[in-house]
Design an enzyme around this catalytic site. Structure first.
Site, PDB file in Angstrom:
ATOM      1  N   GLY A   1      37.044  53.058  32.120  1.00 18.50           N
ATOM      2  CA  GLY A   1      35.808  52.474  32.383  1.00 18.50           C
ATOM      3  C   GLY A   1      35.120  53.142  33.569  1.00 18.50           C
ATOM      4  O   GLY A   1      35.578  54.080  34.319  1.00 18.50           O
TER       5      GLY A   1
ATOM      6  N   SER B   1      38.874  50.320  35.542  1.00 17.53           N
ATOM      7  CA  SER B   1      40.604  50.742  35.287  1.00 17.53           C
ATOM      8  C   SER B   1      41.240  49.610  35.521  1.00 17.53           C
ATOM      9  O   SER B   1      41.044  48.738  36.688  1.00 17.53           O
ATOM     10  CB  SER B   1      40.997  51.911  36.349  1.00 17.53           C
ATOM     11  OG  SER B   1      42.415  52.011  36.349  1.00 17.53           O
TER      12      SER B   1
ATOM     13  N   SER C   1      47.748  53.225  34.230  1.00 17.27           N
ATOM     14  CA  SER C   1      46.442  53.501  33.932  1.00 17.27           C
ATOM     15  C   SER C   1      46.365  54.848  32.824  1.00 17.27           C
ATOM     16  O   SER C   1      46.998  55.703  32.866  1.00 17.27           O
ATOM     17  CB  SER C   1      45.910  54.072  35.127  1.00 17.27           C
ATOM     18  OG  SER C   1      44.429  54.433  35.119  1.00 17.27           O
TER      19      SER C   1
HETATM   20  N1  LIG Z   1      45.953  40.136  28.338  1.00 13.25           N
HETATM   21  C1  LIG Z   1      46.736  40.401  29.257  1.00 13.25           C
HETATM   22  N2  LIG Z   1      47.902  39.694  29.481  1.00 13.25           N
HETATM   23  C2  LIG Z   1      48.738  39.755  30.670  1.00 13.25           C
HETATM   24  N3  LIG Z   1      48.594  41.128  31.331  1.00 13.25           N
HETATM   25  C3  LIG Z   1      47.695  41.864  31.145  1.00 13.25           C
HETATM   26  C4  LIG Z   1      46.679  41.624  30.154  1.00 13.25           C
HETATM   27  N4  LIG Z   1      45.801  42.562  30.182  1.00 13.25           N
HETATM   28  C5  LIG Z   1      46.124  43.475  31.061  1.00 13.25           C
HETATM   29  N5  LIG Z   1      47.188  42.825  31.532  1.00 13.25           N
HETATM   30  C6  LIG Z   1      47.880  43.538  32.905  1.00 13.25           C
HETATM   31  O1  LIG Z   1      47.134  44.531  33.391  1.00 13.25           O
HETATM   32  C7  LIG Z   1      47.561  45.728  33.627  1.00 13.25           C
HETATM   33  C8  LIG Z   1      46.513  46.662  33.143  1.00 13.25           C
HETATM   34  O2  LIG Z   1      45.758  46.706  32.173  1.00 13.25           O
HETATM   35  P1  LIG Z   1      45.595  47.738  31.197  1.00 13.25           P
HETATM   36  O3  LIG Z   1      46.398  49.087  31.217  1.00 13.25           O
HETATM   37  O4  LIG Z   1      45.296  47.421  29.831  1.00 13.25           O
HETATM   38  O5  LIG Z   1      44.314  48.239  31.910  1.00 13.25           O
HETATM   39  P2  LIG Z   1      43.265  49.124  31.386  1.00 13.25           P
HETATM   40  O6  LIG Z   1      41.649  48.477  31.479  1.00 13.25           O
HETATM   41  O7  LIG Z   1      43.689  50.145  30.144  1.00 13.25           O
HETATM   42  O8  LIG Z   1      43.069  50.305  32.737  1.00 13.25           O
HETATM   43  P3  LIG Z   1      42.756  51.984  32.790  1.00 13.25           P
HETATM   44  O9  LIG Z   1      41.537  52.093  32.415  1.00 13.25           O
HETATM   45  O10 LIG Z   1      43.481  52.207  34.166  1.00 13.25           O
HETATM   46  O11 LIG Z   1      43.658  52.295  31.532  1.00 13.25           O
HETATM   47  C9  LIG Z   1      48.644  45.777  32.491  1.00 13.25           C
HETATM   48  O12 LIG Z   1      49.660  46.738  32.579  1.00 13.25           O
HETATM   49  C10 LIG Z   1      49.101  44.371  32.441  1.00 13.25           C
HETATM   50  O13 LIG Z   1      50.164  44.239  33.496  1.00 13.25           O
HETATM   51 MG   LIG Z   2      44.118  51.677  29.809  1.00 11.99          MG
END
Ligand SMILES: Nc1ncnc2c1ncn2[C@@H]1O[C@H](COP(=O)(O)OP(=O)(O)OP(=O)(O)O)[C@@H](O)[C@H]1O
Ligand SMILES: [Mg+2]
Length: 1009
Positions: free
Chosen positions: A395, A115, A168
């Protein structure tokens, strides 16, 4: 590994980033985890968040906006080979897209990580890449918009702020993007997995409920809030305050609301549908505020009716039925239905169960609704559509306290890991074996044993849980735990407090069981497992929902459910089945992997916590992945596919190979210059060790294709030119025919081309055939329209030629010509022997000083002699012929006999000269009467009669006085007497006195007239 993946190859063979290696395959010590993490760290510090392991993309969350997602970046990766540019999520996207297009195989991109590691962000980047770079049309644009807009909607309803991630995803998502034969995105389909419904009614400290609740309260217009009976204050709602953080600095609920509201419209929600959807959301908030009080009897009552009123109105249900259902449970005893009151605690959980059920089912409805909007409408072609699937699923999770949800999530990750193993490590080895290629064994942990522990029929944890849920009697979470110990207690990956050794016991609660996952150990607290698995909603609450007038709810709660006697599937079994289906879907596609890593727990930019990263590297199986990449052959293809693709590169295999496939491939690669260590030939496939070998071949093929394209292009141009010329010719001929038909008309559009053409061709012909000399009288015949112009031109031309001729002529020649002109004026066409005289030059004189008697010369004195010629004189009496000389001076003609000037005829006395038209040389010089008294006219004969008379005419200025007679000449004999000369033509020249006393001259005919 799958074919497309091999085609991607290591990137850094030709290009390197400034820092570290951009492909772990190039690490010096590829077995060292320390070196691996150090490489990640170095690159992360330089904002290089992407690194490959072969074709697997490792991505580290930067927690800040990097300028690497612009349109220019997309263009840079579009259609470019994986290895040519630095690692990027766009490279993976592009590769999947190209593999789909070129190999006609469905693709999927599996994004995993814990996450907050950046999975959802990555999946959005992939979608954006396709939206920008794929071909588009008006219809496609709508699909693209809907695909992109489905994200904010799903995130509003399915994402929440957690401790780990402010956005998330609380559900798993698999999205298919469908592409038509042109490669344009034409549709999509979403599968959702296990929404974390418990969040609707409870949130841990520091966490929030789903975003939509806060967005609605913060963003909705006053009028809408009034209709929904809501106040603009999140603290007012019990379901929103459990985590004590309704406001988050990184989230702007108000602007997010606007985005979501717009997205709903783009996807195709009508205003009524939105209103009904929000009514449901609002009623959940109202439900949360329904308060109970207990009675001594053990039953409960609702303290205020306000919320119930709102809910009844919003959901379109009967107020009192709803109110009763929230405090009672329907039981069937001895065939009779009875309403049994619930105590306060039971009533609260029934209420929460209803909230969860409503929200959960509405979420599923929402996904279905989006799917309808994304559906590929063209059924006819839907079979030809290719698909790229995107999996963004939760994850691996380990918390302080892990419950049923973590159990499901981690089980899901076990399954995905197993898929990864199946598809990469295991199948890799098996394939080498099957193909008879020697394989260097790679040690890896096959986690099938854990999957079996969870999911096996009858013996697995889920089966045991279901059994406990369904069995009659006093089943509880604890009896479930005991049953687990009894059934799977001996399993190597399962431990409980009771079964554990002393050391483990210290870190385990008595209500926990521990699973030794591939990624690490996790303790699960069994509290709530049964309830959550049952997901129980009392029948009378279901009945109320079925009676709802809200059209969304009527789709969510169907009446069949009430009459269906079959027990509904438990949550865990549903999840297990949906995962099995997901695995099937993924297995049918060529996968790409994106492995997301979270660098720190504080959501901070620039912070790289090694311990945290090491843990993720381990459970993502990255080291094993790397070992496999380094061990074997990077690429393989079935012989027929390989031959088909590259046969044009070798004369022996082109256009077709008739022998055995393996021999064809062997011939081909030898022709391409592959070295023995670079490849191996298996039973059905060729194995290529290094990516660069294949890339070189691929480049060569591209070059060939380009050459063929250029050829085709050039041929096309030639053909087009020919066609154009043909068209022009047809046009010209048509105009020509028309012009010919109208040629006698005055100039008009129909004939102007023709007339111009005729004019042009005549002038061109004239230009080539102009006379070269004054004597050349040839001249092309002009077309009627140009007769006048032609004549003018001819004259001009002649004048020009004459002028040119005259400029070059000498004075002697000029004199000669002047005399010839005179001769011509006088004799041309009049005297028979004139033509014979033309080519003979006139001489200055025929007798010079030596030929003339000196006495004669003396007698002449200063008088200059201009011409002298021997002549024959015929006597006046008897016409006797006597040799004489005729001298011409400036003033007179003198007839000389030896030394005597016999007769001087002044030019003033010379009346004229007569001559016949025949070829004879006779002529008569007629003198005036005064002279006649003495001598009379002179009858002379010259062998050069034309020359002689021309000289006479010029010297005496008597050009107009030369008479040419046809048959006879009269002349005076002196003393008034006349003589006559008769001329006849005969065969030869004869001059004699005739019987009639005339002088008879017979002259041969020289020219026929
Ligand atoms: N490539 C990126 N560039 C800039 N910021 C990023 C990037 N990837 C992720 N982030 C930052 O990290 C945060 C979390 O990313 P994301 O929501 O994609 O996580 P996730 O893996 O989908 O988590 P979850 O399992 O909780 O859904 C985003 O809201 C963003 O602020
Ligand atoms: Mg996500």
């Amino acid at each position: 590994m799958f074919d497309w993946e091999r085609a991607m190859m290591e990137s850094a063979l030709t290009a390197r980033d400034r820092v570290g290696v951009q492909d772990f395959v190039l690490l010096e010590n590829h077995t060292s985890e320390v070196a691996f993490i150090e490489n990640l760290r170095k690159r992360f510090k330089e904002n290089l968040i992407y690194t490959y392991i072969g074709s697997v993309l490792v991505s580290v969350n930067p927690y800040k906006d990097l300028e690497i997602y612009t349109k220019q970046h997309m263009e840079r990766y579009r259609g470019v080979n994986f290895y040519e540019v630095s690692p990027h999520i766009y490279a993976v996207s592009d590769n999947a897209y190209r593999s789909m297009r070129s190999e006609k195989r469905d693709q999927c991109i599996l994004i995993s990580g814990e996450s907050g590691a950046g999975k959802t962000e990555a999946s959005k980047k992939v979608l954006q890449y396709y939206a920008v770079t794929c071909p588009a049309s008006e219809h496609v644009q709508t699909v693209k918009d809907r695909l992109l807009q489905s994200n904010p909607v799903l995130e509003a309803f399915g994402n929440a702020k957690t401790l780990r991630n402010d956005n998330s995803s609380r559900f798993g998502k698999y999205m298919d993007v469908q592409f038509d034969f042109k490669g344009a995105p034409v549709g999509g389909h979403i599968l959702n997995y296990l929404l974390e419904k418990s969040r609707v009614v409870h949130q841990s400290h520091g966490e929030r409920n789903f975003h939509i609740f806060y967005q609605l309260i913060e963003g909705a217009e006053d009028e809408l809030l009034r209709r929904l009976g809501l106040e603009r204050m999140a603290q007012q709602y019990q379901y929103l305050v459990k985590g004590s953080c309704p406001k988050v600095s990184s989230i702007n609920d108000r602007s997010d609301w606007k985005v979501v509201r717009k997205a709903l419209s783009v996807i195709g929600f009508s205003d009524d549908e939105v209103e009904e959807l929000l009514s449901i959301i609002a009623s959940v908030l109202h439900l949360g505020n329904v308060q109970y009080s207990g009675e001594d009897s053990g039953s409960s009552y609702i303290t205020t009716d306000t919320q119930i009123k709102y809910i009844a109105r919003l959901l379109g249900v009967d107020f009192s039925v709803l109110k009763e259902a929230l405090t009672h449970k329907k039981i069937t005893a001895k065939g009779e239905e009875l309403m049994s009151p619930l105590n306060q605690e039971q009533a609260s959980s029934a209420r929460d169960a209803l909230s969860k059920a409503i929200y959960g089912r509405t979420f599923t409805w929402l996904v279905n609704k989006i799917n309808t909007s994304l559906a590929f409408k063209d059924k006819f072609n839907s079979k030809n559509a290719s698909v790229i699937g995107l999996l963004d699923i939760y994850g691996f999770e380990v918390f302080q306290n892990n419950s049923f949800e973590q159990f499901c999530i981690n089980y899901c990750n076990e399954k995905l890991q197993q898929l990864f193993i199946e598809l990469t490590l295991k199948s890799e080895q098996e394939e080498y074996e099957a193909e008879g290629i020697t394989w260097e064994p790679v040690q890896y942990f096959n986690n099938k044993i854990i999957c079996d522990l969870v999911e096996e029929k009858f013996k697995g944890i889920i089966s045991i849980l279901d059994e406990e849920c369904l069995r009659p009697g006093d089943a509880s979470d604890i009896t479930f735990l005991v049953k687990l110990e009894d059934t799977v207690g001996g399993h190597a990956h399962f431990v409980t407090h009771k079964l554990a050794d002393g050391k483990t016991r210290k870190v385990m609660g008595r209500e926990e069981f521990r699973l030794l996952h591939y990624a690490g150990e996790v303790n699960y607290n069994v509290n709530g497992f049964l309830d959550k698995n049952n997901d129980l909603l009392f029948r009378n609450l279901k009945e109320v929902m079925c009676s709802s007038e809200n059209r969304i709810l009527t789709q969510c709660f169907s009446r069949e459910e009430l009459t269906d006697k079959k027990l509904p599937e438990t949550t865990a079994t549903q999840f297990k089945n949906s995962l099995a289906k997901l695995m099937e879907i993924l297995m049918s596609k060529d996968p790409s992997y994106v492995r997301c890593i979270k660098p720190n727990d504080a959501k901070q930019a620039g912070r790289f916590e090694e311990v945290l990263v090491r843990h993720q590297v381990k459970y993502l199986g990255l080291m094993e992945n790397l070992r496999v990449r380094r061990a074997g052959f990077a690429y393989r293809r079935r012989y027929e596919v390989f031959l088909q693709r590259y046969k044009s590169l070798c004369p022996d295999t082109w256009p077709s190979w008739d022998g055995r496939l393996v021999d064809g491939v062997s011939t081909l690669v030898k022709h391409l210059g592959y070295k023995p260590e670079e490849y191996k030939l298996g039973r059905t496939k060729i194995f290529i060790r290094f990516p660069k070998t294949l890339f070189a071949t691929e480049e060569y093929r591209k070059l060939r294709l380009s050459a063929v394209q250029v050829q085709a292009w050039w041929k096309g141009i030639l053909a087009r030119r020919r066609a154009q010329r043909r068209r022009q010719a047809v046009d010209t001929i048509r105009r020509f025919i028309k012009g010919f038909m109208f040629r006698h008309h005055p100039r008009c559009p129909e004939n102007e081309y023709f007339l111009d053409y005729v004019r042009y061709t005549f002038l061109m012909k004239l230009h080539r055939a102009l006379p070269k000399t004054v004597l050349d009288k040839s001249w092309p015949t002009p077309p009627p329209a140009l007769t006048e112009a032609s004549e003018l031109l001819r004259k001009l031309c002649m004048q020009n030629l004459v002028w040119k001729y005259c400029k070059t002529i000498s004075p002697e020649w000029k004199h000669q010509l002047e005399q010839k002109v005179v001769a011509s004026e006088v004799f041309k066409d009049k005297k028979d022997n004139y033509p014979q005289s033309v080519p003979k030059l006139f001489v200055g004189t025929r007798l010079d000083g030596d030929d003339i008697n000196p006495k004669v010369l003396q007698a002449l004195g200063t008088e200059k002699m201009k011409y002298a010629v021997p002549v024959t004189k015929y006597d006046r009496k008897g016409f006797k012929a006597r040799a004489r000389q005729l001298l011409l001076t400036a003033s007179s003609a003198i007839i000389v006999e030896e030394a005597k000037l016999k007769q001087r005829i002044d030019y003033s006395a010379l009346k004229g000269v007569s001559v016949s038209s025949l070829s004879d040389g006779l002529f008569v010089l007629h003198v005036t009467c005064e002279d006649n008294k003495q001598k009379g006219d002179a009858v002379l004969q010259s062998d050069h009669v034309i020359e002689t008379l021309t000289k006479v005419a010029i010297c005496a200025d008597k050009i107009n006085n030369i008479n040419i007679n046809q048959s006879s000449i009269k002349f005076t004999l002196g003393q008034g007497k006349e003589g006559i000369i008769d001329f006849t033509s005969g065969s030869e020249l004869l001059v004699a006195k005739a019987k009639n006393g005339h002088l008879s001259v017979t002259a041969p005919r020289l020219n026929s007239r």
